[in-house]
Design a protein around this motif. Structure first.
Motif, PDB file in Angstrom:
ATOM      1  N   GLY A  92      24.399 -23.837 -10.407  1.00 43.99           N
ATOM      2  CA  GLY A  92      23.900 -22.579  -9.864  1.00 43.99           C
ATOM      3  C   GLY A  92      22.928 -22.809  -8.731  1.00 43.99           C
ATOM      4  N   ASN A  93      22.035 -23.741  -8.899  1.00 45.71           N
ATOM      5  CA  ASN A  93      21.046 -24.012  -7.859  1.00 45.71           C
ATOM      6  C   ASN A  93      21.708 -24.565  -6.613  1.00 45.71           C
ATOM      7  N   ALA A  94      22.691 -25.421  -6.807  1.00 44.22           N
ATOM      8  CA  ALA A  94      23.371 -26.012  -5.650  1.00 44.22           C
ATOM      9  C   ALA A  94      24.102 -24.925  -4.878  1.00 44.22           C
ATOM     10  N   ALA A  95      24.746 -24.014  -5.615  1.00 48.00           N
ATOM     11  CA  ALA A  95      25.471 -22.930  -4.953  1.00 48.00           C
ATOM     12  C   ALA A  95      24.495 -22.036  -4.199  1.00 48.00           C
ATOM     13  N   ALA A  96      23.378 -21.752  -4.817  1.00 49.88           N
ATOM     14  CA  ALA A  96      22.365 -20.913  -4.167  1.00 49.88           C
ATOM     15  C   ALA A  96      21.850 -21.596  -2.908  1.00 49.88           C
ATOM     16  N   ARG A  97      21.678 -22.907  -2.988  1.00 46.93           N
ATOM     17  CA  ARG A  97      21.212 -23.646  -1.802  1.00 46.93           C
ATOM     18  C   ARG A  97      22.230 -23.560  -0.680  1.00 46.93           C
ATOM     19  N   ARG A  98      23.519 -23.723  -1.060  1.00 47.56           N
ATOM     20  CA  ARG A  98      24.571 -23.652  -0.037  1.00 47.56           C
ATOM     21  C   ARG A  98      24.591 -22.282   0.627  1.00 47.56           C
ATOM     22  N   ASP A  99      24.490 -21.215  -0.197  1.00 36.33           N
ATOM     23  CA  ASP A  99      24.480 -19.853   0.356  1.00 36.33           C
ATOM     24  C   ASP A  99      23.293 -19.664   1.293  1.00 36.33           C
ATOM     25  N   ALA A 100      22.143 -20.121   0.863  1.00 32.88           N
ATOM     26  CA  ALA A 100      20.938 -19.961   1.678  1.00 32.88           C
ATOM     27  C   ALA A 100      21.084 -20.710   2.984  1.00 32.88           C
ATOM     28  N   ARG A 101      21.686 -21.901   2.919  1.00 34.85           N
ATOM     29  CA  ARG A 101      21.861 -22.694   4.128  1.00 34.85           C
ATOM     30  C   ARG A 101      22.783 -21.962   5.110  1.00 34.85           C
ATOM     31  N   ALA A 102      23.877 -21.393   4.579  1.00 38.78           N
ATOM     32  CA  ALA A 102      24.825 -20.675   5.438  1.00 38.78           C
ATOM     33  C   ALA A 102      24.148 -19.459   6.068  1.00 38.78           C
ATOM     34  N   LEU A 103      23.402 -18.715   5.271  1.00 41.16           N
ATOM     35  CA  LEU A 103      22.709 -17.541   5.800  1.00 41.16           C
ATOM     36  C   LEU A 103      21.710 -17.931   6.876  1.00 41.16           C
ATOM     37  N   SER A 104      21.023 -19.035   6.641  1.00 38.81           N
ATOM     38  CA  SER A 104      20.028 -19.500   7.606  1.00 38.81           C
ATOM     39  C   SER A 104      20.697 -19.871   8.930  1.00 38.81           C
ATOM     40  N   ARG A 105      21.859 -20.512   8.819  1.00 44.00           N
ATOM     41  CA  ARG A 105      22.575 -20.890  10.048  1.00 44.00           C
ATOM     42  C   ARG A 105      22.946 -19.652  10.848  1.00 44.00           C
ATOM     43  N   VAL A 106      23.450 -18.633  10.136  1.00 46.26           N
ATOM     44  CA  VAL A 106      23.848 -17.393  10.819  1.00 46.26           C
ATOM     45  C   VAL A 106      22.625 -16.735  11.448  1.00 46.26           C
ATOM     46  N   ARG A 107      21.536 -16.708  10.696  1.00 51.98           N
ATOM     47  CA  ARG A 107      20.331 -16.039  11.170  1.00 51.98           C
ATOM     48  C   ARG A 107      19.755 -16.720  12.397  1.00 51.98           C
ATOM     49  N   HIS A 108      19.798 -18.052  12.436  1.00 50.53           N
ATOM     50  CA  HIS A 108      19.187 -18.781  13.546  1.00 50.53           C
ATOM     51  C   HIS A 108      20.144 -19.046  14.691  1.00 50.53           C
ATOM     52  N   SER A 109      21.393 -18.679  14.533  1.00 51.36           N
ATOM     53  CA  SER A 109      22.314 -18.906  15.652  1.00 51.36           C
ATOM     54  C   SER A 109      22.127 -17.789  16.669  1.00 51.36           C
ATOM     55  N   ASN A 110      22.577 -18.020  17.906  1.00 52.33           N
ATOM     56  CA  ASN A 110      22.398 -16.990  18.924  1.00 52.33           C
ATOM     57  C   ASN A 110      23.695 -16.187  19.132  1.00 52.33           C
ATOM     58  N   ALA A 111      24.599 -16.214  18.143  1.00 53.00           N
ATOM     59  CA  ALA A 111      25.829 -15.418  18.227  1.00 53.00           C
ATOM     60  C   ALA A 111      25.514 -13.973  17.887  1.00 53.00           C
ATOM     61  N   TRP A 112      26.135 -13.057  18.643  1.00 49.90           N
ATOM     62  CA  TRP A 112      25.903 -11.628  18.394  1.00 49.90           C
ATOM     63  C   TRP A 112      26.790 -11.163  17.262  1.00 49.90           C
ATOM     64  N   LEU A 113      26.201 -10.449  16.360  1.00 46.90           N
ATOM     65  CA  LEU A 113      26.985  -9.857  15.250  1.00 46.90           C
ATOM     66  C   LEU A 113      27.073  -8.360  15.490  1.00 46.90           C
ATOM     67  N   TRP A 114      28.300  -7.838  15.612  1.00 44.25           N
ATOM     68  CA  TRP A 114      28.460  -6.399  15.857  1.00 44.25           C
ATOM     69  C   TRP A 114      28.606  -5.661  14.622  1.00 44.25           C
TER      70      TRP A 114
END
Length: 114
Positions: A92-114
């Motif tokens: 569970g913790n590993a999965a949560a870490r993976r999700d958080a990492r993915a969200l962080s990547r999306v949040r810090h990327s400069n791609a526009w989300l419509w």
């Protein structure tokens, strides 16, 4: 120059000197407490030092050394003993870490989300 009439007699000079000494003693007595009289609470740095015997010093150092060694052992044991976690919580913790990492990547990327 002073004349013999201006100079006080030896008895008078001796009486004055005694009076001065008595007055000085009385003033000193008022200002300084006696050695055996308790002066109440004093901070550590103002208390008179009491010399320790060699045995007392050795005993104190031995206690200090034991205390430090015990603390080091506790620190070492705390670092080495991790409580084993159940497999489910690890997954569970590993999965949560993976999700958080993915969200962080999306949040810090400069791609526009419509």
């Amino acid at each position: 120059m002073s004349t013999p009439e201006d100079q006080p007699s030896p008895e008078e000079a001796l009486a004055r000197a005694r009076a001065r000494a008595e007055m000085a003693a009385a003033l000193d007595e008022d200002q300084e407490p006696e050695a055996d009289a308790s002066v109440g609470w004093q901070p550590v740095w103002k208390r008179p030092r009491t010399p320790k015997s060699k045995a007392a010093k050795k005993r104190e150092l031995h206690k200090q050394r034991r205390r430090i060694q015990d603390a080091a052992k506790r620190r070492l044991a705390a670092g080495n003993s991790r409580r084993p976690r159940s497999r489910q919580s690890r997954i569970g913790n590993a999965a949560a870490r993976r999700d958080a990492r993915a969200l962080s990547r999306v949040r810090h990327s400069n791609a526009w989300l419509w």
